[in-house]
Design an enzyme around this catalytic site. Structure first.
Site, PDB file in Angstrom:
ATOM      1  CB  CYS A 183      41.760  34.688  31.231  1.00 49.81           C
ATOM      2  SG  CYS A 183      42.279  36.308  31.807  1.00 49.81           S
ATOM      3  CG  HIS A 196      43.914  31.839  33.236  1.00 49.16           C
ATOM      4  ND1 HIS A 196      45.003  32.497  32.708  1.00 49.16           N
ATOM      5  CD2 HIS A 196      43.204  32.777  33.927  1.00 49.16           C
ATOM      6  CE1 HIS A 196      44.955  33.766  33.057  1.00 49.16           C
ATOM      7  NE2 HIS A 196      43.876  33.970  33.798  1.00 49.16           N
ATOM      8  CG  ASN A 228      46.012  36.736  34.884  1.00 49.37           C
ATOM      9  OD1 ASN A 228      46.123  36.371  33.717  1.00 49.37           O
ATOM     10  ND2 ASN A 228      44.840  36.891  35.478  1.00 49.37           N
TER      11      ASN A 228
HETATM   12  N1  COA Z   1      48.522  45.732  48.411  1.00 50.09           N
HETATM   13  C1  COA Z   1      48.128  45.900  49.668  1.00 50.09           C
HETATM   14  N2  COA Z   1      46.823  45.946  50.053  1.00 50.09           N
HETATM   15  C2  COA Z   1      45.909  45.777  49.092  1.00 50.09           C
HETATM   16  C3  COA Z   1      46.249  45.585  47.734  1.00 50.09           C
HETATM   17  C4  COA Z   1      47.613  45.569  47.420  1.00 50.09           C
HETATM   18  N3  COA Z   1      48.053  45.376  46.150  1.00 50.09           N
HETATM   19  N4  COA Z   1      45.122  45.442  47.002  1.00 50.09           N
HETATM   20  C5  COA Z   1      44.100  45.549  47.853  1.00 50.09           C
HETATM   21  N5  COA Z   1      44.574  45.753  49.121  1.00 50.09           N
HETATM   22  C6  COA Z   1      43.807  45.927  50.352  1.00 50.09           C
HETATM   23  C7  COA Z   1      42.403  46.419  50.113  1.00 50.09           C
HETATM   24  O1  COA Z   1      42.357  47.811  49.998  1.00 50.09           O
HETATM   25  C8  COA Z   1      41.693  45.897  51.321  1.00 50.09           C
HETATM   26  O2  COA Z   1      41.971  46.766  52.399  1.00 50.09           O
HETATM   27  P1  COA Z   1      40.838  47.093  53.488  1.00 50.09           P
HETATM   28  O3  COA Z   1      40.497  45.760  54.113  1.00 50.09           O
HETATM   29  O4  COA Z   1      41.512  48.056  54.390  1.00 50.09           O
HETATM   30  O5  COA Z   1      39.696  47.673  52.717  1.00 50.09           O
HETATM   31  C9  COA Z   1      42.381  44.578  51.623  1.00 50.09           C
HETATM   32  O6  COA Z   1      43.662  44.641  50.979  1.00 50.09           O
HETATM   33  C10 COA Z   1      41.622  43.380  51.101  1.00 50.09           C
HETATM   34  O7  COA Z   1      41.266  43.637  49.755  1.00 50.09           O
HETATM   35  P2  COA Z   1      40.452  42.596  48.898  1.00 50.09           P
HETATM   36  O8  COA Z   1      40.196  43.160  47.534  1.00 50.09           O
HETATM   37  O9  COA Z   1      39.300  42.110  49.713  1.00 50.09           O
HETATM   38  O10 COA Z   1      41.545  41.425  48.796  1.00 50.09           O
HETATM   39  P3  COA Z   1      41.378  39.971  48.272  1.00 50.09           P
HETATM   40  O11 COA Z   1      41.775  39.018  49.308  1.00 50.09           O
HETATM   41  O12 COA Z   1      40.055  39.756  47.590  1.00 50.09           O
HETATM   42  O13 COA Z   1      42.512  39.914  47.149  1.00 50.09           O
HETATM   43  C11 COA Z   1      42.745  39.875  44.783  1.00 50.09           C
HETATM   44  C12 COA Z   1      42.420  40.712  46.019  1.00 50.09           C
HETATM   45  C13 COA Z   1      42.602  40.750  43.564  1.00 50.09           C
HETATM   46  C14 COA Z   1      44.179  39.397  44.917  1.00 50.09           C
HETATM   47  C15 COA Z   1      41.786  38.666  44.753  1.00 50.09           C
HETATM   48  O14 COA Z   1      40.459  39.083  44.872  1.00 50.09           O
HETATM   49  C16 COA Z   1      41.938  37.871  43.493  1.00 50.09           C
HETATM   50  O15 COA Z   1      42.979  37.311  43.229  1.00 50.09           O
HETATM   51  N6  COA Z   1      40.862  37.789  42.682  1.00 50.09           N
HETATM   52  C17 COA Z   1      40.886  37.106  41.412  1.00 50.09           C
HETATM   53  C18 COA Z   1      41.428  38.044  40.395  1.00 50.09           C
HETATM   54  C19 COA Z   1      41.778  37.379  39.110  1.00 50.09           C
HETATM   55  O16 COA Z   1      42.349  36.331  39.108  1.00 50.09           O
HETATM   56  N7  COA Z   1      41.436  38.038  38.013  1.00 50.09           N
HETATM   57  C20 COA Z   1      41.723  37.613  36.705  1.00 50.09           C
HETATM   58  C21 COA Z   1      40.898  36.438  36.361  1.00 50.09           C
HETATM   59  S1  COA Z   1      41.167  35.921  34.776  1.00 50.09           S
END
Ligand code: COA
Length: 329
Positions: A111, A255, A285
């Protein structure tokens, strides 16, 4: 000589996938996705490839710049989701546009790729080697996404953005660029068939199970923490290197990974959120395409005027980061 942006362009594939539609593939909800990421929909390829989108964005940038394809001396395509490796996507763009005098190569810094390609092009122009360069970020991330993994498939979208750079007299601006390979496991995409008949397959599991690992895998929270910590640091470093105050920057074009990341960076940078334009709601993204798509939208929307200073910043897999100051001409 320094490089200035003469024109911008972008291409977004027409097929829209709303958050609601993702319920056909995974257990999720529109509310969850909006609250955690800010994303409302994304556009995905149906007939397009990385190269066809790159060529369309590149053509739009050339038209915007009023520059003929034949006068280009270099084309760089940044992509992390190439439809094919050889010929490189820049060569495919060259053929499509008729840019017969251009050298070509692709670049992958995930990215951070577009900003890294922009910095590479600037260095070529500052060295005197080239005068006119087309830099493109193009991604078909929907094709390298595991649509059964709800932690990643909600995030990504497809599209391409481009800028035409030309040599002009002016004062060189410093950039920031770096990587931390030790954290690379936080975001991976393996090529599924890396083996030879003489020894252990490089990715045993991937070879044993076909394309199983040939999808983006991500530790979302690790990436989130990295971005929120690193991006304000590189903005600070970039401005110091260029003797600029935060207030002198009209827009911080980051980004587009997630609205929460952009909001946290704005807060830590101490600048109003209005200076951090976002379009992740519409496109998700798009990795190395996100910065040039946003730049093109601002340019075509009349939001950027001659003399405005912008910061462009990419961050992501590698882990990598890159940031530059752009003075609009
Ligand atoms: N829909 C519903 N629930 C979801 C889900 C979805 N699409 N994806 C994950 N969950 C659930 C998980 O299973 C978890 O459930 P649990 O508490 O029962 O175990 C809960 O939601 C929390 O998951 P978690 O992974 O801790 O969520 P988060 O707040 O960290 O959000 C992202 C996840 C991916 C949105 C977040 O971490 C993020 O945006 N990270 C950066 C990613 C990024 O930008 N990557 C590219 C960089 S270039």
């Amino acid at each position: 000589m320094i490089a200035v942006i003469r024109g911008t362009g972008s291409y977004i594939p027409p097929r829209v996938v709303e958050n609601e539609e993702l319920k056909n593939y995974i257990e999720t909800s529109d509310t969850w996705i909006r609250e955690r990421t800010g994303i409302e929909r994304r556009h995905v390829v149906t007939d397009d490839t990385v190269a066809s989108m790159a060529a369309k964005a590149g053509r739009a940038a050339l038209e915007n710049a009023g520059i003929q394809a034949e006068s280009l001396e270099l084309i760089i395509v940044s992509t992390t989701s190439p439809t094919q490796m050889i010929p490189c996507n820049a060569c495919l763009v060259q053929k499509e546009l008729g840019a017969v005098n251009a050298s070509c190569f692709d670049l992958n810094a995930a990215c951070s790729g577009f900003v890294t390609a922009y910095q590479t092009a600037c260095a070529y122009i500052e060295s005197g080697l080239y005068q006119k360069i087309l830099v493109i970020g193009s991604e078909a991330l929907s094709c390298i996404t595991d649509w059964s993994d709800r932690g990643t498939c909600i995030l990504f979208g497809d599209g391409a953005g481009a800028v035409v750079l030309a040599a002009e007299k002016g004062k060189k601006q410093e950039s920031v660029c770096g990587a931390d390979g030790s954290m690379g496991d936080a975001l991976t995409l393996y090529s599924g068939y890396l083996s030879n008949p003489f020894g252990t397959p490089v990715q045993e599991e991937a070879v044993a199970d076909g394309r199983k690992n040939a999808f983006v895998r991500m530790d979302g929270q690790a990436i989130f923490r990295f971005a929120v910590r690193k991006v304000p640091q590189i903005i600070e470093e970039l401005l110091q290197k260029n003797n600029l105050q935060k207030e002198e920057i009209k827009y911080y074009i980051l980004h587009q990974a997630n609205t929460r990341i952009v909001e946290a960076v704005a807060k830590r940078t101490g600048q109003p959120i209005g200076k951090f334009p976002m379009n992740v709601q519409e496109y998700g993204n798009t990795s190395s395409a996100s910065v040039p798509i946003l730049l093109d939208e601002l340019c075509r929307g009349g939001k950027v005027r001659t003399g405005d200073r912008l910061v462009i910043a990419g961050f992501g897999g590698g882990l990598t980061w890159a940031a530059s100051v752009v003075t609009w001409r």
